[in-house]
Every structure is written in structure tokens, then in C-alpha cells.
Scaffold this active site. Structure first.
Site, PDB file in Angstrom:
ATOM      1  CB  SER A 100      81.415  36.877  27.670  1.00 44.86           C
ATOM      2  OG  SER A 100      82.340  36.542  28.687  1.00 44.86           O
ATOM      3  CG  ASP A 221      79.220  36.892  35.551  1.00 43.48           C
ATOM      4  OD1 ASP A 221      80.008  35.931  35.608  1.00 43.48           O
ATOM      5  OD2 ASP A 221      79.079  37.598  34.533  1.00 43.48           O
ATOM      6  CG  HIS A 277      79.628  34.511  32.342  1.00 39.77           C
ATOM      7  ND1 HIS A 277      79.686  35.882  32.334  1.00 39.77           N
ATOM      8  CD2 HIS A 277      80.320  34.107  31.240  1.00 39.77           C
ATOM      9  CE1 HIS A 277      80.390  36.294  31.296  1.00 39.77           C
ATOM     10  NE2 HIS A 277      80.776  35.234  30.606  1.00 39.77           N
TER      11      HIS A 277
END
Length: 295
Positions: A100, A221, A277
Site C-alpha cells: 500500500s 481495490d 485492498h
């Protein structure tokens, strides 16, 4: 000289019993080093004796978590640069895995802290080409109009110098409706993506000299908006609905960062995996990423 070279190779192998380069891992925003332990375990499942530096900025996990949000990207990179320079096991180079926000930060580390050199870079759901959206807003509110309103309110203040330095995510907020404001106001992304008018040739040299660059995007995501950013895609400038892939961007066609060089030489690898995510798929990661690229 030949004998000396052989000795150095043997010493480097013995330094890390796995024979693999050490790995530096970097966690995401609002997280800490402990939250990245699953990544470390996955690496060591494949390479048991691997030397791993799991980034922690500060004296404990609580401070690390706050710093991931409130410390500027530049200061985070500088802190980790001091850490890796102080580790003798990294002196001849290392591989990197960033998750991330950590994927963007660790690329910044490669570009701004080239000694010791990064060899292979793996980014997992990184905001590599910026973000323009509120994480998980649509699934939480079921209102595109509300999410768009919030996005525009944030965009109005994102490039205020004080806000830029207040929270790390502001430094990779990229407004496709106000590209000039982004270029002039961004304190991190516009620089490390070599988007400014005056290019940094060292950045391009560093990225184009990577052994491999592996980019992983999550299919669903809703945190990285647009999700195509994890593969260096982004919204077509002037609107915030239609995206374009990396290959259609000026960053690629004019090769500001060396990504075209990597791609044309078979060293740029883009993967899309199922889920949202942080849906890590560690079995897939070990077979598809660790074994081919990090062993």
C-alpha cells in the site's frame, strides 16, 4: 584480482545463509511493522534464513503507526535511509517489498537513497501514480454523488502547503482536474514520478537499472482510487471517470522514470489478483513473486 572476487562472492553468500539478497519490507498507512509480519513470514517460508529489515519508524509500533500518517514522506524516506545505511548486511544491495503506501515510500527510498542499491522492487496495491478519492467511500455510502462531493472538497485544500506536510497521504493526492496545482503543490509524488518540467535523470537511471519491478494490483481495490494507480495507470487528465493504462501516459511514452526501458527489456511485471485492498493471497505471493523474483 580474480581470487579476491571469488572470496567476496563467497563472503556475501555466507553473510546471508539463504544465498538470497536481504529484503526490506515497508507497511502501509495507519499501520505498523507488526502489521507487516505476515509478509515477513511468507518471505521466510520460502527463504528461511533470509535477512529481513521490516521498517519501523520510531521506537515502537504505536509511534510507527502515527508516523505513517503524520510524518512527511520525505522524512520517512530519510529515516529509513539511515536505517539501511547502518545495516552492513545490506551494503551490497537488497530487494524490497512495499505494501500500500509502503510501496510508494519504498520506491522513494530507492530513488532518494541509492546507496545501498535496491535490486528488485515489489509493490503490493501501491498508490504509485497517486490517488484521487476517499477510500471505501462508495461501498460505505452507496452514493457516487456524495463521494464526488467529498473528493472535490478535499481537492480544494490538498495542495495547501500546511496540509501537504500535515498528513502523508496528501503528498500523493493527485487531482486530474487541476494538474497544474498538483505539479506545483505536491511535495512528494510529482517529484519521485519525475512529472515536473525539470526531470531528474538519476531517478530514471535508478528505476531502469532495477533487476525487476513487480507491481501487484487488487481487482476490487476501493482504497487506492483509481485502482489502476497500482500499475501506474490513472485518470485521463481533465476528468475523473475514465482511466488510462501506464502505456498510454506521457510518463511511459516519454519514459520519465525508466518504466518503458524496464518493460521493453522484460523486467516490468504487472499482476492483478482477486479481492480488495490488503487481500494478500500469500500462497500466490510465495509461488508467483517470492520464488521467481526474490530467491
Amino acid at each position: 584480482m580474480k581470487f579476491r572476487s571469488i572470496v567476496l562472492v563467497l563472503l556475501n553468500f555466507l553473510r546471508d545463509g539463504s544465498g538470497s539478497l536481504p529484503v526490506v519490507t515497508w507497511h502501509g498507512v495507519n499501520n505498523n511493522a507488526a502489521g507487516n509480519e505476515d509478509v515477513v513470514r511468507a518471505l521466510k517460508d520460502v527463504i528461511p534464513d533470509l535477512h529481513v529489515v521490516n521498517v519501523m519508524i520510531g521506537e515502537n509500533n504505536e509511534v510507527d503507526k502515527w508516523n505513517s500518517v503524520l510524518m512527511t514522506a520525505a522524512n520517512q524516506v530519510e529515516y529509513v535511509c539511515r536505517v539501511i545505511k547502518g545495516d552492513p548486511l545490506l551494503a551490497n544491495g537488497y530487494n524490497a517489498v512495499g505494501v500500500s503506501q509502503g510501496g510508494l515510500m519504498i520506491r522513494g527510498l530507492a530513488q532518494r537513497c541509492p546507496d545501498p542499491p535496491m535490486k528488485t522492487l515489489v509493490t503490493y496495491g501501491a498508490p504509485s501514480n497517486g490517488i484521487f478519492g476517499v477510500p471505501d467511500c462508495l461501498s460505505a455510502t452507496e452514493s457516487y454523488a456524495l463521494c464526488e462531493l467529498v473528493r472535490q472538497i478535499l481537492a480544494a485544500a490538498a495542495y495547501d502547503p500546511d496540509l501537504q506536510d500535515m498528513v502523508a497521504p496528501a503528498q500523493y493526492w493527485r487531482d486530474p482536474l487541476n494538474h497544474t496545482n498538483f505539479i506545483e503543490g505536491s511535495h512528494f509524488l510529482a517529484d519521485i514520478n519525475n512529472m515536473k518540467e525539470e526531470k531528474n535523470p538519476e531517478y530514471k537511471e535508478i528505476i531502469s537499472n532495477l533487476d525487476n519491478f513487480v507491481m501487484i494490483k487488487w481487482e476490487n481495490d476501493e482504497t487506492i482510487i483509481p485502482r489502476e494507480s497500482s500499475h501506474f495507470g490513472f485518470y485521463v487528465l481533465g476528468q475523473d471517470d475514465i482511466t488510462e493504462p501506464l502505456e498510454a501516459t506521457k510518463m511511459y511514452t516519454e519514459d520519465w522514470l525508466g518504466l518503458r526501458v524496464l518493460n521493453e527489456s522484460g523486467r516490468l511485471h504487472a499482476f492483478t489478483i482477486p479481492g480488495g485492498h490488503m487481500d494478500m493471497h500469500f500462497s500466490w505471493f510465495k509461488e508467483t513473486v517470492v520464488k521467481p523474483f526474490l530467491v
